[in-house]
Design a protein around this motif. Structure first.
Motif, mmCIF file in Angstrom:
data_model
loop_
_atom_site.group_PDB
_atom_site.id
_atom_site.type_symbol
_atom_site.label_atom_id
_atom_site.label_comp_id
_atom_site.label_asym_id
_atom_site.label_seq_id
_atom_site.Cartn_x
_atom_site.Cartn_y
_atom_site.Cartn_z
ATOM 1 N N VAL A 93 -9.307 1.446 19.473
ATOM 2 C CA VAL A 93 -7.871 1.084 19.000
ATOM 3 C C VAL A 93 -7.473 1.373 17.708
ATOM 4 C CG1 VAL A 93 -8.064 -0.692 20.835
ATOM 5 C CG2 VAL A 93 -8.972 -1.355 18.491
ATOM 6 N N TRP A 94 -8.545 1.889 16.944
ATOM 7 C CA TRP A 94 -8.280 2.037 15.283
ATOM 8 C C TRP A 94 -9.485 3.228 14.884
ATOM 9 C CZ3 TRP A 94 -10.995 1.477 10.882
ATOM 10 C CH2 TRP A 94 -10.461 1.141 9.954
ATOM 11 N N SER A 95 -9.115 3.940 13.992
ATOM 12 C CA SER A 95 -10.055 4.933 13.577
ATOM 13 C C SER A 95 -9.956 5.348 12.231
ATOM 14 C CB SER A 95 -10.324 6.141 14.484
ATOM 15 O OG SER A 95 -11.263 7.195 13.701
ATOM 16 N N LYS A 96 -10.760 5.551 11.306
ATOM 17 C CA LYS A 96 -10.527 6.139 9.945
ATOM 18 C C LYS A 96 -11.677 7.124 9.570
ATOM 19 C CE LYS A 96 -7.125 3.690 8.738
ATOM 20 N NZ LYS A 96 -5.616 4.315 8.785
ATOM 21 N N SER A 97 -11.280 8.202 8.808
ATOM 22 C CA SER A 97 -12.414 9.170 8.541
ATOM 23 C C SER A 97 -12.594 9.339 6.947
ATOM 24 C CB SER A 97 -11.912 10.412 9.298
ATOM 25 O OG SER A 97 -10.481 10.861 8.805
ATOM 26 N N SER A 98 -13.080 10.404 6.732
ATOM 27 C CA SER A 98 -13.073 10.828 5.307
ATOM 28 C C SER A 98 -11.767 10.990 4.610
ATOM 29 C CB SER A 98 -13.886 12.448 5.034
ATOM 30 O OG SER A 98 -13.436 13.377 5.667
ATOM 31 N N SER A 99 -10.589 11.435 5.149
ATOM 32 C CA SER A 99 -9.290 11.571 4.456
ATOM 33 C C SER A 99 -8.998 10.148 4.144
ATOM 34 C CB SER A 99 -8.453 12.149 5.523
ATOM 35 O OG SER A 99 -8.206 11.410 6.751
ATOM 36 N N ASP A 100 -9.498 9.139 4.703
ATOM 37 C CA ASP A 100 -8.952 7.710 4.320
ATOM 38 C C ASP A 100 -9.719 6.993 3.169
ATOM 39 O OD1 ASP A 100 -6.718 7.641 6.470
ATOM 40 O OD2 ASP A 100 -8.592 7.924 7.654
ATOM 41 N N ASN A 101 -10.701 7.823 2.559
ATOM 42 C CA ASN A 101 -11.675 7.207 1.727
ATOM 43 C C ASN A 101 -10.825 6.502 0.551
ATOM 44 O OD1 ASN A 101 -14.215 7.870 2.425
ATOM 45 N ND2 ASN A 101 -14.117 9.793 1.535
ATOM 46 N N GLY A 102 -11.456 5.240 -0.102
ATOM 47 C CA GLY A 102 -10.949 4.512 -1.130
ATOM 48 C C GLY A 102 -11.012 5.532 -2.393
ATOM 49 N N SER A 103 -10.754 4.971 -3.475
ATOM 50 C CA SER A 103 -10.503 5.674 -4.664
ATOM 51 C C SER A 103 -11.876 5.721 -5.430
ATOM 52 C CB SER A 103 -9.390 5.199 -5.749
ATOM 53 O OG SER A 103 -9.860 3.663 -6.181
ATOM 54 N N ASP A 104 -12.766 4.769 -5.086
ATOM 55 C CA ASP A 104 -14.156 4.768 -5.531
ATOM 56 C C ASP A 104 -15.291 5.338 -4.752
ATOM 57 O OD1 ASP A 104 -14.275 2.570 -3.853
ATOM 58 O OD2 ASP A 104 -15.657 1.433 -4.961
ATOM 59 N N SER A 105 -16.387 5.506 -5.255
ATOM 60 C CA SER A 105 -17.471 6.036 -4.343
ATOM 61 C C SER A 105 -18.741 5.365 -4.852
ATOM 62 C CB SER A 105 -17.546 7.517 -4.729
ATOM 63 O OG SER A 105 -17.899 8.076 -5.933
ATOM 64 N N VAL A 106 -18.601 4.070 -5.547
ATOM 65 C CA VAL A 106 -19.749 3.561 -6.166
ATOM 66 C C VAL A 106 -20.427 2.495 -5.169
ATOM 67 C CG1 VAL A 106 -19.256 4.013 -8.525
ATOM 68 C CG2 VAL A 106 -18.356 1.848 -7.516
ATOM 69 N N GLY A 107 -19.998 2.046 -4.104
ATOM 70 C CA GLY A 107 -20.373 1.101 -3.088
ATOM 71 C C GLY A 107 -19.838 -0.106 -3.188
ATOM 72 N N THR A 108 -18.741 -0.480 -3.568
ATOM 73 C CA THR A 108 -17.972 -1.523 -3.784
ATOM 74 C C THR A 108 -16.688 -1.456 -3.059
ATOM 75 O OG1 THR A 108 -17.148 -1.318 -5.991
ATOM 76 C CG2 THR A 108 -19.187 -2.566 -5.626
ATOM 77 N N PRO A 109 -16.162 -2.314 -2.472
ATOM 78 C CA PRO A 109 -14.725 -2.130 -1.615
ATOM 79 C C PRO A 109 -13.735 -2.293 -2.829
ATOM 80 C CG PRO A 109 -15.682 -4.352 -1.509
ATOM 81 C CD PRO A 109 -16.746 -3.640 -1.948
ATOM 82 N N ASP A 110 -12.812 -1.174 -2.938
ATOM 83 C CA ASP A 110 -11.912 -1.142 -4.084
ATOM 84 C C ASP A 110 -10.646 -1.702 -3.473
ATOM 85 O OD1 ASP A 110 -11.088 2.356 -3.945
ATOM 86 O OD2 ASP A 110 -11.679 0.914 -2.510
ATOM 87 N N ILE A 111 -10.104 -1.455 -2.490
ATOM 88 C CA ILE A 111 -8.718 -1.957 -1.827
ATOM 89 C C ILE A 111 -8.902 -2.727 -0.753
ATOM 90 C CG2 ILE A 111 -7.578 -0.046 -2.844
ATOM 91 C CD1 ILE A 111 -7.707 1.384 -0.299
ATOM 92 N N ILE A 112 -9.989 -3.431 -0.596
ATOM 93 C CA ILE A 112 -10.053 -4.114 0.644
ATOM 94 C C ILE A 112 -9.030 -5.572 0.709
ATOM 95 C CG2 ILE A 112 -11.946 -5.985 -0.085
ATOM 96 C CD1 ILE A 112 -13.187 -5.371 2.976
ATOM 97 N N ALA A 113 -8.810 -6.073 -0.428
ATOM 98 C CA ALA A 113 -7.822 -7.125 -0.436
ATOM 99 C C ALA A 113 -6.523 -6.598 -0.057
ATOM 100 C CB ALA A 113 -7.975 -8.096 -1.884
ATOM 101 N N THR A 114 -6.134 -5.569 -0.221
ATOM 102 C CA THR A 114 -4.559 -5.353 -0.036
ATOM 103 C C THR A 114 -4.662 -4.218 0.957
ATOM 104 O OG1 THR A 114 -4.714 -3.494 -1.770
ATOM 105 C CG2 THR A 114 -3.916 -5.515 -2.326
ATOM 106 N N ASN A 115 -5.885 -3.637 1.442
ATOM 107 C CA ASN A 115 -5.836 -2.412 2.459
ATOM 108 C C ASN A 115 -6.098 -3.330 3.912
ATOM 109 O OD1 ASN A 115 -5.499 -0.077 3.271
ATOM 110 N ND2 ASN A 115 -7.561 0.690 3.155
ATOM 111 N N THR A 116 -4.979 -3.702 4.556
ATOM 112 C CA THR A 116 -5.041 -4.443 5.833
ATOM 113 C C THR A 116 -4.363 -3.875 6.872
ATOM 114 O OG1 THR A 116 -4.943 -6.595 4.647
ATOM 115 C CG2 THR A 116 -4.505 -6.681 6.928
ATOM 116 N N SER A 117 -5.375 -3.595 8.129
ATOM 117 C CA SER A 117 -4.438 -3.195 9.471
ATOM 118 C C SER A 117 -4.178 -4.266 10.663
ATOM 119 C CB SER A 117 -5.478 -2.180 9.846
ATOM 120 O OG SER A 117 -5.566 -1.043 9.287
ATOM 121 N N THR A 118 -2.970 -4.065 10.942
ATOM 122 C CA THR A 118 -2.592 -5.147 12.116
ATOM 123 C C THR A 118 -2.442 -4.027 13.394
ATOM 124 O OG1 THR A 118 -1.640 -6.484 10.687
ATOM 125 C CG2 THR A 118 -1.065 -6.842 12.846
#
Length: 160
Positions: A93-118
Motif C-alpha cells: 500500500v506504500w513504498s519508498k526508495s533511494s530517491s526519498d532519502n532524508g537529508s542526513d546519512s548519519v543514522g538518525t531520523p531527520d524529518i520523522i516528526a514532519t514526514n507523515t503519510s496517510t
C-alpha cells in the motif's frame, strides 16, 4: 475504532487496540533518540527486516497514518507497507526508495516528526494484519517509523 502506537513504551508491546504485540524479523529495534530534530523513541529497521501487528478483529474502511524517514538507501533498496486480509498474502500500500532519502546519512531520523503519510486502506477489504518491511542492502542504511495509527470499522459491525 482506533489502533495506535507511538513506541514511547520503548518496546514492541505498547500502543492500544491491537491484538498482541508487534512481531519482528531481522534487525528491528526501538532506540532512544535525542537529536536536534527529534526526541523520544522510534522504530529503526535495517537490512531485510519487518515489523508486523495483528488486529484482534479485522477492520474495514481503514486509514493508516505514520511518521517515517529513510536514510542513505541505495539504488534497489525499498521500504514498504503491506496489509493482509488473511495473514498469508500481502498487498503493498506504500513504498519508498533511494530517491526519498532524508537529508542526513548519519543514522538518525531527520524529518520523522514532519514526514507523515496517510493512506486509505478501504479498497483492501477487512484487514487483519499490517506489516512494515525493509529491503535494505547494508546496516548503514535505515528506515525509521513512529506514530503508527490505524482507524476504521470492525468488520461485520453494524451501526444503528
Amino acid at each position: 475504532m482506533g489502533f495506535g502506537d507511538d513506541f514511547e513504551s520503548a518496546n514492541f508491546s505498547g500502543g492500544s487496540g491491537w491484538g498482541g504485540t508487534w512481531t519482528t524479523a531481522g534487525s528491528v529495534k526501538v532506540p532512544a533518540l535525542s537529536t536536534f530534530t527529534y526526541r523520544g523513541y522510534s522504530v529503526e529497521l535495517q537490512r531485510d527486516a519487518s515489523l508486523t501487528r495483528n488486529f484482534d478483529t479485522p477492520i474495514t474502511n481503514a486509514t493508516l497514518s505514520f511518521g517515517w524517514d529513510v536514510d542513505n538507501l541505495a539504488s534497489g533498496d525499498t521500504a514498504v507497507v503491506e496489509v493482509s486480509t488473511n495473514g498469508t498474502t500481502w498487498d503493498q500500500v506504500w513504498s519508498k526508495s533511494s530517491s526519498d532519502n532524508g537529508s542526513d546519512s548519519v543514522g538518525t531520523p531527520d524529518i520523522i516528526a514532519t514526514n507523515t503519510s496517510t493512506i486509505s486502506l478501504s479498497s483492501y477489504g477487512a484487514i487483519s494484519k499490517i506489516r512494515f518491511r525493509a529491503n535494505i542492502s547494508a546496516n548503514a542504511k535505515r528506515w525509521w517509523l513512529d506514530d503508527v495509527f490505524v482507524s476504521g470499522s470492525l468488520a461485520g459491525a453494524t451501526t444503528n
